[in-house]
Structures are given as structure tokens and as C-alpha cells.
Design a protein around this motif. Structure first.
Motif, PDB file in Angstrom:
ATOM      1  N   LEU A 172       8.992  -5.758   3.817  1.00  0.00           N
ATOM      2  CA  LEU A 172       7.964  -6.262   3.684  1.00  0.00           C
ATOM      3  C   LEU A 172       7.717  -7.720   3.782  1.00  0.00           C
ATOM      4  O   LEU A 172       6.700  -8.320   4.182  1.00  0.00           O
ATOM      5  CB  LEU A 172       7.317  -5.842   2.335  1.00  0.00           C
ATOM      6  N   VAL A 173       8.981  -8.486   3.227  1.00  0.00           N
ATOM      7  CA  VAL A 173       8.790  -9.811   3.126  1.00  0.00           C
ATOM      8  C   VAL A 173       8.567 -10.404   4.544  1.00  0.00           C
ATOM      9  O   VAL A 173       8.123 -11.324   4.910  1.00  0.00           O
ATOM     10  CB  VAL A 173       9.897 -10.428   2.171  1.00  0.00           C
ATOM     11  N   ALA A 174       9.905  -9.716   5.373  1.00  0.00           N
ATOM     12  CA  ALA A 174       9.730 -10.129   6.919  1.00  0.00           C
ATOM     13  C   ALA A 174       8.416  -9.879   7.420  1.00  0.00           C
ATOM     14  O   ALA A 174       7.950 -10.766   8.297  1.00  0.00           O
ATOM     15  CB  ALA A 174      10.758  -9.255   7.571  1.00  0.00           C
ATOM     16  N   LYS A 175       7.415  -8.895   7.181  1.00  0.00           N
ATOM     17  CA  LYS A 175       6.328  -9.054   7.637  1.00  0.00           C
ATOM     18  C   LYS A 175       5.082  -9.422   7.017  1.00  0.00           C
ATOM     19  O   LYS A 175       3.934  -9.262   7.186  1.00  0.00           O
ATOM     20  CB  LYS A 175       6.112  -7.302   7.724  1.00  0.00           C
ATOM     21  N   SER A 176       5.471 -10.363   6.036  1.00  0.00           N
ATOM     22  CA  SER A 176       4.336 -11.094   5.130  1.00  0.00           C
ATOM     23  C   SER A 176       3.577 -10.100   4.410  1.00  0.00           C
ATOM     24  O   SER A 176       2.489 -10.428   4.115  1.00  0.00           O
ATOM     25  CB  SER A 176       3.702 -11.866   6.048  1.00  0.00           C
ATOM     26  N   HIS A 177       4.295  -8.854   4.154  1.00  0.00           N
ATOM     27  CA  HIS A 177       3.240  -7.909   3.232  1.00  0.00           C
ATOM     28  C   HIS A 177       3.670  -8.117   1.676  1.00  0.00           C
ATOM     29  O   HIS A 177       3.166  -7.464   1.186  1.00  0.00           O
ATOM     30  CB  HIS A 177       3.548  -6.363   3.841  1.00  0.00           C
TER      31      HIS A 177
END
Length: 212
Positions: A172-177
Motif C-alpha cells: 500500500l505504501v508503494a502505491k501511495s495508499h
């Protein structure tokens, strides 16, 4: 040689006596046979009565019926036995056909509840959705272990492991979520800040009003 009248008379007397004796013997033999026949008839009648009583007792006891004696002429000439067999065959054929036609109706009715039962299973949220909702509801940063513990309490029927939650959070951090904050050796996660993109349009709007 010619026979004299005396000799012919003697021969007639002998033949007459012989015929009379044979007639008497024949009559006595007929009487004897009639007596034996009557006795045999009485014995046959008694045996038939005993057979009827024994058959009734056997049927009352629930045992299989015994074959009828071959000596009875009425039983041998009776054509009702093959007709009963053909009737039973047709009746059994109708029963088997009726049994074969009933299962499709039951099977159609049995399929309906299975469709209703499988529908709620597809409505379960995924682990990514559960983590995003949990981070959105929290006002403070949470570690992967804390997120896993909280989700396990809310969803005890699902196996939620800390390593899987940490991997999902990194995705989620990698997808800016989601956002990651490191404090010392610990890593905490929060929901993405949605208020930051809204401030630039307000700053751009103020100089526009000043220029006007």
C-alpha cells in the motif's frame, strides 16, 4: 363228426356257468375298486383340507407360500398363475418408471438453496480493504503487529498473520495508499493524507482574487 344234442346242451350249460361266474367276479371286482376309489377320494379330500389349513397357518406366520401339490387336477389346469406374473411385471415396471421420473423434480428444488447459500461468501472483503479501512479509522500510527491484532479480534474466523499484514502494508505504501513513519527501530503506518492536495487550489485562488 356231428355233435349230438346232448353234447351241445352240456356245452351251453358249461358256457352259461362260466359266464355267470365271470359276471359275478367282475361285479365283485367293480365293487372292490369302487370301495378303494371312494377311500382314496376320502383320503385326497382330507389331504386337501390339511393342505389348506397348513397354508393358512404358514401365511399367518409370515413365511413364504409352498408350491401346490401336482396331484390336484384343478391346480394344474389353472391358467391364473402366468397372468399374475405378467400383471406383477407390468406393475413393477410402472413403479420403476414412476421412481425414475420423480428425482429430476427433487433435484431442481435441491439446486435452489445451494445458489442462495453461495451468494454471501463472495461478499467478504479482502485483506487489503480491511487494512485500508482500519488505517482510515485510526487517528494515530499503527504498527503491523497492532494492525494484525486488531483485525484478528474483529474477524476471528480469518487467519491474519503479522508477516502478511506487513507485506500488504508495504504494498500500500508503494502505491501511495498508505504512509510509513519510522520511529527508532519501529515502523508505523497511517492512512494517506487527503487534506494536502486540497490546499494548493485555495492558495492559487487567493492571488486570482487579488489580481482582480
Amino acid at each position: 363228426m356231428t355233435e349230438t344234442p346232448v353234447e351241445t346242451t352240456d356245452l351251453k350249460a358249461q358256457y352259461t356257468a362260466q359266464v355267470t361266474t365271470d359276471l359275478e367276479r367282475n361285479a365283485k371286482e367293480q365293487e372292490r375298486l369302487r370301495g378303494e376309489i371312494n377311500a382314496l377320494k376320502d383320503q385326497l379330500l382330507a389331504l386337501q383340507q390339511d393342505h389348506t389349513v397348513l397354508v393358512n397357518m404358514q401365511q399367518a406366520l409370515g413365511a413364504a407360500s409352498t408350491p401346490k401339490p401336482a396331484s390336484a387336477p384343478e391346480d394344474v389346469a389353472a391358467p391364473s398363475v402366468p397372468q399374475q406374473k405378467t400383471a406383477t411385471k407390468t406393475e413393477t415396471g410402472k413403479r420403476t418408471r414412476a421412481k425414475r421420473t420423480t428425482p429430476p423434480q427433487g433435484s431442481k428444488q435441491a439446486k435452489k438453496p445451494t445458489v442462495k447459500a453461495t451468494a454471501p461468501k463472495t461478499a467478504q472483503p479482502t485483506l487489503v480493504e480491511l487494512i485500508r479501512r482500519h488505517l482510515t479509522d485510526q487517528s494515530e500510527p499503527r504498527s503491523a503487529a497492532e494492525v494484525a491484532a486488531a483485525l484478528s479480534q474483529v474477524h476471528p474466523d480469518r487467519r491474519i498473520q503479522t508477516t502478511v499484514v506487513r507485506t500488504t502494508l508495504e504494498g500500500l505504501v508503494a502505491k501511495s495508499h498508505a504512509q510509513r513513519n519510522k520511529q527508532g527501530s519501529s515502523v508505523y503506518y497511517t492512512a494517506p493524507d487527503t487534506q494536502e492536495p486540497a490546499t494548493p487550489p485555495q492558495d492559487e485562488a487567493q492571488p486570482a482574487q487579488a489580481n482582480s
